[in-house]
Design a protein around this motif. Structure first.
Motif, PDB file in Angstrom:
ATOM      1  N   HIS A  15       0.871  -1.177   0.000  1.00  0.00           N
ATOM      2  CA  HIS A  15       0.000   0.000   0.000  1.00  0.00           C
ATOM      3  C   HIS A  15       0.909   1.228   0.000  1.00  0.00           C
ATOM      4  O   HIS A  15       1.715   1.407   0.907  1.00  0.00           O
ATOM      5  N   LEU A  40       1.650   6.952 -14.475  1.00  0.00           N
ATOM      6  CA  LEU A  40       1.683   5.775 -13.601  1.00  0.00           C
ATOM      7  C   LEU A  40       1.701   4.500 -14.436  1.00  0.00           C
ATOM      8  O   LEU A  40       2.468   3.564 -14.139  1.00  0.00           O
ATOM      9  N   VAL A  51      -0.316  -2.808 -10.789  1.00  0.00           N
ATOM     10  CA  VAL A  51      -1.227  -1.930 -10.044  1.00  0.00           C
ATOM     11  C   VAL A  51      -2.557  -2.662  -9.846  1.00  0.00           C
ATOM     12  O   VAL A  51      -3.204  -3.050 -10.815  1.00  0.00           O
ATOM     13  N   TYR A  54      -6.205   1.973  -6.906  1.00  0.00           N
ATOM     14  CA  TYR A  54      -5.685   3.327  -6.716  1.00  0.00           C
ATOM     15  C   TYR A  54      -6.835   4.276  -6.407  1.00  0.00           C
ATOM     16  O   TYR A  54      -8.009   3.985  -6.674  1.00  0.00           O
ATOM     17  N   ILE A  61      -2.338  10.611  -2.967  1.00  0.00           N
ATOM     18  CA  ILE A  61      -2.746   9.421  -3.727  1.00  0.00           C
ATOM     19  C   ILE A  61      -2.511   8.174  -2.872  1.00  0.00           C
ATOM     20  O   ILE A  61      -1.651   8.168  -1.981  1.00  0.00           O
ATOM     21  N   HIS A  62      -3.295   7.148  -3.143  1.00  0.00           N
ATOM     22  CA  HIS A  62      -3.081   5.818  -2.567  1.00  0.00           C
ATOM     23  C   HIS A  62      -3.003   4.826  -3.720  1.00  0.00           C
ATOM     24  O   HIS A  62      -3.793   4.890  -4.673  1.00  0.00           O
ATOM     25  N   LEU A  63      -2.067   3.888  -3.625  1.00  0.00           N
ATOM     26  CA  LEU A  63      -1.921   2.820  -4.609  1.00  0.00           C
ATOM     27  C   LEU A  63      -1.826   1.487  -3.886  1.00  0.00           C
ATOM     28  O   LEU A  63      -1.310   1.411  -2.769  1.00  0.00           O
ATOM     29  N   VAL A  65      -0.079  -2.024  -4.992  1.00  0.00           N
ATOM     30  CA  VAL A  65       0.789  -2.487  -6.077  1.00  0.00           C
ATOM     31  C   VAL A  65       1.615  -3.690  -5.643  1.00  0.00           C
ATOM     32  O   VAL A  65       1.845  -3.915  -4.451  1.00  0.00           O
ATOM     33  N   ILE A 121      -8.745   1.908   0.255  1.00  0.00           N
ATOM     34  CA  ILE A 121      -8.368   2.813  -0.822  1.00  0.00           C
ATOM     35  C   ILE A 121      -9.592   3.284  -1.600  1.00  0.00           C
ATOM     36  O   ILE A 121      -9.790   4.491  -1.810  1.00  0.00           O
ATOM     37  N   SER A 140     -10.752   6.549  -9.264  1.00  0.00           N
ATOM     38  CA  SER A 140     -10.286   5.417  -8.465  1.00  0.00           C
ATOM     39  C   SER A 140     -10.529   4.149  -9.259  1.00  0.00           C
ATOM     40  O   SER A 140     -11.162   4.170 -10.319  1.00  0.00           O
ATOM     41  N   SER A 141     -10.058   3.040  -8.718  1.00  0.00           N
ATOM     42  CA  SER A 141     -10.236   1.739  -9.375  1.00  0.00           C
ATOM     43  C   SER A 141     -11.565   1.094  -9.037  1.00  0.00           C
ATOM     44  O   SER A 141     -11.839  -0.020  -9.498  1.00  0.00           O
TER      45      SER A 141
END
Length: 232
Positions: A15, A40, A51, A54, A61-63, A65, A121, A140-141
């Motif tokens: 994270h 990215l 990824v 996100y 930002i938060h990812l 991965v 996230i 976001s995802s």
């Protein structure tokens, strides 16, 4: 005291948190947000980082991965930073730094904490009051995992595939997950770990890694150690 090196393990989810300098905005408009996602995608492809999730918030930002190699994450974030900040400064007629020092990263034990980290996230805009539901946030995802659009940036982790045998089953399970807030104690735990940079592990895994890597897996208590009474 010297700052402890980041704990990054190849093939494991992490994270990532990165904030704007002095909490200043890092996106001025949707063109910036799209430019960040483009950068990215290129940086993670170049350095072998997958990824999984996100969210782009106004000033951070938060990812979620997984790097193929331990140093791939740092190299990807460096490439991303150079490309995005250069374009951002050019567009907005500014110069200098944009981000607040080093990015923070938290090793996540999968599958134990994977879903909670992704939920944390993708629910972030809703908790911040930016939208009514996680699905309403365009940057976001969440929409990808709910089947509303296909996001070419996302590579699903095995822990997400385990949600169901078909895309419909996985999307339905994730819709139910995003409809419920994280338990307060779990939310607090996730916040502590991502802001502190400590790995989020089961006690057994933490003990194993502490011995294997010869480094602590959690923060030491603040203050003087307790004095224990000597038995008579």
């Amino acid at each position: 005291m010297a700052r402890q090196a980041r704990l990054v393990l190849a093939g494991q989810p992490h994270h990532v948190l990165q904030r704007g300098h002095n909490r200043q905005p890092v996106f001025m408009d949707d063109a910036d947000r799209q430019a960040y996602l483009d950068a990215l995608r290129e940086a993670t492809r170049l350095h072998g980082v997958l990824v999984h999730g996100y969210v782009l918030m106004p000033n951070h930002i938060h990812l979620l991965v997984t790097p193929h190699e331990a140093d791939g994450l740092a190299r990807a974030m460096q490439t991303l930073g150079r490309r995005y900040v250069a374009g951002f400064n050019r567009r907005h007629g500014r110069c200098g730094t944009l981000w607040e020092g080093r990015f923070r990263t938290t090793l996540i034990e999968a599958p134990l904490f994977y879903a909670a980290a992704l939920q944390y996230i993708e629910q972030h805009p809703q908790r911040a009051g930016l939208v009514d539901t996680a699905a309403d946030y365009a940057w976001s995802s969440a929409a990808h995992h709910l089947g509303q659009r296909r996001d070419p940036l996302i590579a699903e982790h095995a822990a997400h595939w385990a949600l169901g045998n078909t895309p419909f089953e996985r999307e339905l399970r994730w819709r139910h997950a995003l409809a419920e807030p994280l338990a307060p104690d779990l939310l607090s735990q996730l916040r502590r770990h991502v802001h502190g940079g400590w790995p989020l592990l089961s006690p057994a895994r933490a003990s194993q890694l502490a011995q294997q890597l010869d480094r602590p897996m959690s923060a030491r208590p603040v203050g003087r150690p307790r004095l224990h009474s000597v038995p008579n």
